[in-house]
Enzyme design. Structure first.
Site, mmCIF file in Angstrom:
data_model
loop_
_atom_site.group_PDB
_atom_site.id
_atom_site.type_symbol
_atom_site.label_atom_id
_atom_site.label_comp_id
_atom_site.label_asym_id
_atom_site.label_seq_id
_atom_site.Cartn_x
_atom_site.Cartn_y
_atom_site.Cartn_z
ATOM 1 N N GLU A 111 -3.616 7.742 -3.997
ATOM 2 C CA GLU A 111 -4.080 7.323 -5.326
ATOM 3 C C GLU A 111 -5.429 7.958 -5.660
ATOM 4 O O GLU A 111 -6.291 8.083 -4.780
ATOM 5 C CB GLU A 111 -4.193 5.793 -5.368
ATOM 6 C CG GLU A 111 -2.877 5.082 -5.169
ATOM 7 C CD GLU A 111 -3.025 3.565 -5.074
ATOM 8 O OE1 GLU A 111 -4.162 3.061 -5.216
ATOM 9 O OE2 GLU A 111 -2.011 2.899 -4.846
ATOM 10 N N HIS A 157 -1.474 0.713 -9.650
ATOM 11 C CA HIS A 157 -2.049 -0.254 -8.713
ATOM 12 C C HIS A 157 -2.707 -1.412 -9.462
ATOM 13 O O HIS A 157 -3.905 -1.671 -9.330
ATOM 14 C CB HIS A 157 -3.065 0.425 -7.789
ATOM 15 C CG HIS A 157 -3.306 -0.350 -6.531
ATOM 16 N ND1 HIS A 157 -3.747 0.233 -5.359
ATOM 17 C CD2 HIS A 157 -3.180 -1.687 -6.238
ATOM 18 C CE1 HIS A 157 -3.888 -0.693 -4.417
ATOM 19 N NE2 HIS A 157 -3.555 -1.861 -4.931
ATOM 20 N N ARG A 165 0.857 -1.177 0.000
ATOM 21 C CA ARG A 165 0.000 0.000 0.000
ATOM 22 C C ARG A 165 0.897 1.232 0.000
ATOM 23 O O ARG A 165 1.974 1.233 0.595
ATOM 24 C CB ARG A 165 -0.920 0.017 1.227
ATOM 25 C CG ARG A 165 -2.032 -1.009 1.186
ATOM 26 C CD ARG A 165 -3.080 -0.655 0.143
ATOM 27 N NE ARG A 165 -4.223 -1.556 0.156
ATOM 28 C CZ ARG A 165 -4.336 -2.653 -0.583
ATOM 29 N NH1 ARG A 165 -3.338 -2.989 -1.386
ATOM 30 N NH2 ARG A 165 -5.426 -3.395 -0.516
#
Length: 388
Positions: A336, A354, A307
Site C-alpha cells: 500500500e 484500507h 493485511r
C-alpha cells in the site's frame, strides 16, 4: 504529574480529532516535521517518551534505537505488524493497540465486500451511470456453461510476413479454468499453424460480465482465517445470511461451535467464500498462497480485511486472470498504496483503500482508547489494551 511536559512523537496519518486530543494533554511532535529536520530530531530524541503509531507507520528498530527515553508505543490500530515487538521487549517498552472498538465496522466492511463482489454491485452501479440500462437489461449471471465465438485479431509475422487472425469457438468453462486455448492461425502465407495461447483480455472481459459464478450469497459455505474478535464478528453476520461457517486458526476455539480445520487448505477446499481476518506475523505472511487459492477453486471468492501481505498478491492476481478464482473483495494490499495494475482492470474484484474501520464513530473510539492507554501508562496504572 503534568502530562503537558511529556513529549510524544506522532506518526502519520491519524485523524485530526486524535491530534487535537493529544495536543490538549501532551507536547506533540509530528514525525513528518521531524523527519525533514535532522536538527530538530537531534534536539528531541533524548526526550521523546511515547510514540503514537498507525497501521501504516509504527516503530521499527531504527526509530526505537534513536529514542533512548521511549517508554510506550500506542498504536492507533488493532494490528501491530509495523512495530518491532522484539526490540520493544528488549527495551521494556510497553505496546498497546485498539482492539474491539473497530471489530464491528471491519466485519461490516467484510460482508459488504463479499456482497459487492458476488452480486457485482459496483459493476451494476457503473452500468446505470454509463446509461447502458437504456440499451437493455443487466444480464443475469447464473449460467456457467455455454459456448461463445470470439475472434482474436492479432498481428503476427510468418515466413511471408503477412498478417493473419485467430478464430475459435471457445468453451467458457475452459476459459474460466485458465486452460490454454488451442487455436488455428489462418490467413498467413505460412499456412495454418496450430499453437496455444491464453486469452487474457477476453478472460478479463468475460469476468467483468459475471458469467463465471452465480450471484447468490445467502447459504454459501464460509471459511474464516483467524477466528479472533473480527473473525467472530464476521461469522456472526454471515450466519444471519444462512451461511455455514468453518474456520482455521492457530488452535481450536473451545467456546466455538463452528467447524475447525487445522489445515488451511482443507478449509479452502470446503468453502466458497474465504474471509482473511488473522493478524500479520512471520508465521502468517503469505498464509494464503497458490495452494490455498487453488483449493478454493474457480467458483471461490476471497475477501481480505486483515493485511495485504497475508495473501501472496502475485498469485492472487494470476489466479484471477487465469480464472482459477472467481473474484476478490480487497480492503488491503501488500504494498500500500500501490495496487497491482491488473486488479484495476478486473471487474470481478472490488477494491477499497484500507478503510475497513474508517467510520466517524470508530475513529473517535479508537482515538479515545489511544489517549486512555497513554494516560494510564504515565499515571503508573495498567494500560487498557496491552500487546506487551
Amino acid at each position: 504529574m503534568k502530562m503537558e511536559n511529556i513529549r510524544i512523537l506522532l506518526t502519520y496519518p491519524v485523524p485530526e480529532y486524535l491530534v487535537q486530543e493529544l495536543e490538549k494533554r501532551f507536547t506533540v511532535f509530528k514525525f513528518r516535521d521531524v523527519a525533514s529536520n535532522p536538527q530538530l530530531l537531534g534536539e528531541i530524541s533524548n526526550s521523546i517518551r511515547a510514540i503514537v503509531g498507525t497501521s501504516a507507520w509504527g516503530a521499527d528498530a531504527g526509530l526505537i534505537d534513536a529514542l533512548p527515553k521511549l517508554e510506550i508505543v500506542a498504536s492507533y490500530s488493532v494490528g501491530f505488524d509495523k512495530i518491532d515487538l522484539v526490540k520493544c521487549k528488549e527495551r521494556g517498552i510497553t505496546v498497546t493497540n485498539t482492539p474491539d472498538v473497530l471489530s464491528d465496522d471491519v466485519a461490516d466492511c467484510a460482508i459488504g465486500l463479499a456482497l459487492a463482489t458476488v452480486r457485482r454491485i459496483c459493476v451494476c452501479d457503473r452500468f446505470v451511470r454509463g446509461r447502458k440500462w437504456k440499451e437493455g437489461e443487466f444480464e443475469l449471471t447464473t449460467k456457467f456453461h455455454y459456448t461463445i465465438r470470439k475472434t482474436l485479431m492479432k498481428s503476427c509475422k510468418c515466413d511471408g510476413g503477412t498478417k493473419g487472425h485467430y478464430s475459435k469457438f471457445m468453451s467458457l468453462n475452459d476459459l474460466c479454468l485458465g486452460a490454454p486455448l488451442k487455436v488455428t492461425r489462418s490467413g498467413c502465407s505460412g499456412g495454418g499453424i496450430s499453437e496455444k495461447v491464453h486469452c487474457v483480455e477476453e478472460a478479463i472481459h468475460l469476468k467483468s460480465r459475471g458469467t463465471y459464478f452465480d450471484q447468490k450469497f445467502s447459504g454459501k459455505s464460509v471459511g474464516i482465517v483467524g477466528l479472533g474478535r473480527i473473525g467472530s464478528a464476521i461469522a456472526k453476520r454471515a450466519e444471519a445470511f444462512g451461511c455455514k461457517i468453518s474456520y482455521h486458526s492457530r488452535s481450536e476455539k473451545p467456546e466455538s461451535y463452528y467447524k475447525f480445520y487445522p489445515n488451511l487448505i482443507d478449509l479452502a477446499t470446503n468453502c466458497k467464500i474465504l474471509f482473511v481476518a488473522c493478524a500479520l506475523s512471520k508465521g502468517t505472511h503469505h498464509i494464503v498462497d497458490r495452494k490455498v487459492i487453488d483449493a478454493l477453486g474457480p467458483k471461490g471468492i476471497i475477501v481480505n480485511i486483515g493485511r495485504g501481505a497475508l495473501i501472496n498478491e502475485p498469485e492472487l492476481v494470476s489466479a484471477l486472470l487465469e480464472g482459477r478464482l472467481a473474484g476478490a473483495g480487497l480492503d488491503v494490499f501488500e504494498h500500500e498504496p500501490k495496487v497491482p495494475e491488473e486488479l484495476l482492470r478486473l471487474e470481478n474484484v472490488v477494491l477499497q483503500p484500507h478503510v475497513g474501520s474508517d467510520t466517524v464513530e470508530t475513529s473517535i473510539a479508537m482515538s479515545d482508547l489511544v489517549i486512555k492507554n497513554l494516560e494510564a501508562h504515565f499515571q503508573n496504572k495498567p494500560v487498557l489494551t496491552p500487546v506487551i
